[in-house]
Every structure is written in C-alpha cells, then in structure tokens.
Scaffold this active site. Structure first.
Site, short mmCIF file in Angstrom:
data_model
loop_
_atom_site.label_atom_id
_atom_site.label_comp_id
_atom_site.label_asym_id
_atom_site.label_seq_id
_atom_site.Cartn_x
_atom_site.Cartn_y
_atom_site.Cartn_z
N ASN A 13 0.87 -1.27 0.00
CA ASN A 13 -0.04 0.04 -0.09
C ASN A 13 0.85 1.13 -0.17
OD1 ASN A 13 -1.71 2.09 0.39
ND2 ASN A 13 -2.29 1.44 2.66
N TRP A 14 1.03 1.72 -1.17
CA TRP A 14 2.01 3.00 -1.18
C TRP A 14 1.33 4.40 -0.58
CZ3 TRP A 14 4.39 2.96 -7.05
CH2 TRP A 14 4.79 1.67 -7.14
N HIS A 105 -9.38 0.71 4.98
CA HIS A 105 -8.17 1.02 5.60
C HIS A 105 -8.45 1.80 6.82
CE1 HIS A 105 -3.86 2.26 6.35
NE2 HIS A 105 -3.65 1.30 5.96
N GLU A 177 -5.38 -5.50 10.60
CA GLU A 177 -4.20 -4.39 10.68
C GLU A 177 -4.51 -3.85 12.17
OE1 GLU A 177 -2.32 -3.13 6.99
OE2 GLU A 177 -4.04 -1.72 7.07
N SER A 223 3.63 -2.42 10.40
CA SER A 223 5.12 -2.32 10.48
C SER A 223 5.87 -3.63 10.10
CB SER A 223 5.45 -1.92 11.95
OG SER A 223 4.87 -0.58 12.54
N GLY A 244 2.92 -1.33 4.42
CA GLY A 244 2.71 0.35 3.97
C GLY A 244 3.88 0.88 3.82
N GLY A 245 4.66 1.41 4.76
CA GLY A 245 5.87 2.30 4.66
C GLY A 245 6.97 1.35 4.09
C1 PEP Z 1 -0.69 -0.03 6.12
O1 PEP Z 1 -0.89 1.13 5.88
O2 PEP Z 1 -1.64 -0.65 5.90
C2 PEP Z 1 0.31 -0.54 7.16
C3 PEP Z 1 0.37 -1.66 7.52
O3 PEP Z 1 1.35 0.57 7.09
P1 PEP Z 1 2.82 -0.11 7.70
O4 PEP Z 1 3.42 -1.09 7.25
O5 PEP Z 1 3.58 1.34 7.47
O6 PEP Z 1 2.95 -0.04 9.11
#
Ligand code: PEP
Length: 265
Positions: A13-14, A105, A177, A223, A244-245
């Site tokens: 997920n950009w 989300h 999540e 994360s 995500g990140g």
């Molecule tokens: C997300 O945005 O779905 C996510 C899991 O972000 P991150 O990996 O940055 O925690």
C-alpha cells in the site's frame, strides 16, 4: 516446510506516495525483481497498490514484464458505477487496470469517516465487478489496551463482511491491521496476530461455512519489514502481509524474497 493451502499475498500500500513519474521509476526498479521472484514460486502473489493517479503509470511497467501473480491494486473506490460523485473512482474504472482494491483501511476510516456499513457496500460492489477486495479491520490502541480486541473484531467482521454471495465469497481477502501497529514501527507479535486471525477465520466460518473460511486469505498488516516478515510467514494461518511504509522502498523486494524463503523452508 509450512504446509500452505492458500496462495500467500504480499500487497504494498503506497498510500499517498509517488505521482505518475516517480511511481513509474520506482515500479521500474522493483518490478523485474518481483517478477522473477513470484514466477519462481507458485505459492505467492504480489500486488502493488499505488495512488489512483499513478495506476496507469504502474500498469504500463507491469505490462512490459507480464508475470502472473504480479498484480495491480487500487487503494480505495466508491461503490456506485458512475455518476455525480466528484473525486471518486468506480469499480468499473478500477477493474480496467486492477485485479484488487484495498477497502476500509484504518486511515480511510479515521480521516474520511468510513464506517463498516460503507466498507461493506464497497466490498459487495468490488465482488460484483470481479475485483478482489482486501478488507481492512483492526482495533485502536485504547481498545487493545482495554482488552476489547475480540469484541471490536467481532463487530467489524459481522458488519464489514456481511451479505456476500456464495459464489463471490472465495475472492474476499481480509487484512488484520491493529491500528496501533500501523506506521509505528511496533508490529504485533506473530503469535498475537495469529490469535486474532484465527478468530476472524472462525467468525467468517460462522457466517459462510467451513469451506469459505478455509479458503479465506487473511493478511497481517502493521510495521512489516524484511526483518520481521519471516516471523509472520512462518505461521500457516497468516496468509501474507499488507505492507505500508516498507512498500515504497526496495525493502519490499526483500519482504517478498524472505516470504518465499520462509514458506519454502
Ligand atoms: C498499512 O498502511 O496498511 C500499513 C500496514 O502500514 P505500515 O506497514 O507502514 O505499518
């Protein structure tokens, strides 16, 4: 080796990163390597989810490296097919380029007021148009700390995942999540995530039967990096990750590589 009955999914997920030009450049860097990785292992699928305005640019890159199980997804859509809905994109528009759409989300829920009911309408529309919805659920920090995770998840499953038809339900993907783990660098433990994922599968089974529950892909998100992905992928009930990140960095390729190593160990 972990016995897996479902194809794993690693989705990136950009978020609101990379306009068309930057998206094409970044996709150009990672797509050849990702293509090679997923084509070498039949048990994994990889989905890139750039911002809506960059879908065309990334589609072009993917089309120059056509590999099955390396797919494109949107981050959101509206449930109506067309009309006076300024700023929205429809399921039919998404379907022209994408196989998948992320829905509900936590950032959509908290910043844009999306409710379980709206997420459910979108999920039904996605399924109706042959899209694979990745439906996100998860508890907030204060709910986690108050020991309310089970009751929050129960309510989200019952409302966000309601009223799917028998022949469409196999296409549903859920991302668990925990909101306190998103973008914080504080991932859930694999055991903790697995417990909630087992609950989601059980609740889904109560709604749609054992066969649908066995087929349901449930991802962990929060994360995830190349350093911790193996802990999650080592557990057969966790069917992959929504990242995500780390998905807007080269680390995403390492996440996919480490996932494959773990599931083939
Ligand atoms: C997300 O945005 O779905 C996510 C899991 O972000 P991150 O990996 O940055 O925690």
């Amino acid at each position: 080796m972990t016995t897996r009955i479902r194809t794993a999914i690693i989705a990136g997920n950009w978020k609101m990163h990379y306009g068309p030009e930057q998206a094409a450049n970044f996709a150009g860097e990672i797509v050849p390597e990702l293509g090679q990785l997923v084509s070498q292992h039949g048990g994994i699928m990889c989905i890139l989810c750039p911002p809506a305005i960059s879908l065309a640019a990334v589609r072009k890159v993917l089309d120059t490296h056509p590999v099955s199980r390396l797919e494109l997804g949107a981050q959101n859509m509206y449930f109506e097919e067309m009309g006076a809905f300024t700023g929205e994109i429809s399921p039919t528009m998404v379907r022209e380029w994408c196989s998948t759409v992320i829905l509900g989300h936590s950032e959509r829920r908290s910043y844009f007021g999306e409710t379980d009911e709206l997420v459910n309408k979108k999920a039904q529309a996605a399924l109706h148009h042959g899209l694979r919805p990745i439906i996100c659920i998860g508890e907030r920090l204060e709910q986690y700390e108050a020991g309310e995770t089970e009751q929050v998840i129960r309510s989200q499953v019952q409302h966000s995942l309601a009223n799917f038809s028998e022949h469409q339900v196999h296409n549903v993907v859920v991302a668990y999540e925990p909101i306190w783990a998103i973008g914080t660098g504080k991932a859930a433990t694999a055991d903790g995530a697995e417990k909630v994922i087992a609950l989601i599968r059980q609740l889904f089974g109560d709604m749609y039967g054992g066969e649908a529950a066995t087929a349901l892909r449930i991802l962990y998100g929060g994360s995830v990096t190349s350093a911790n992905i193996s802990e999650f992928m080592a557990l057969a009930d966790i069917d992959g990750a929504l990242v995500g990140g780390a998905s807007i960095k080269h680390d995403f390729v390492e996440i996919v590589r480490n996932s494959i190593t773990t599931i083939t160990m």
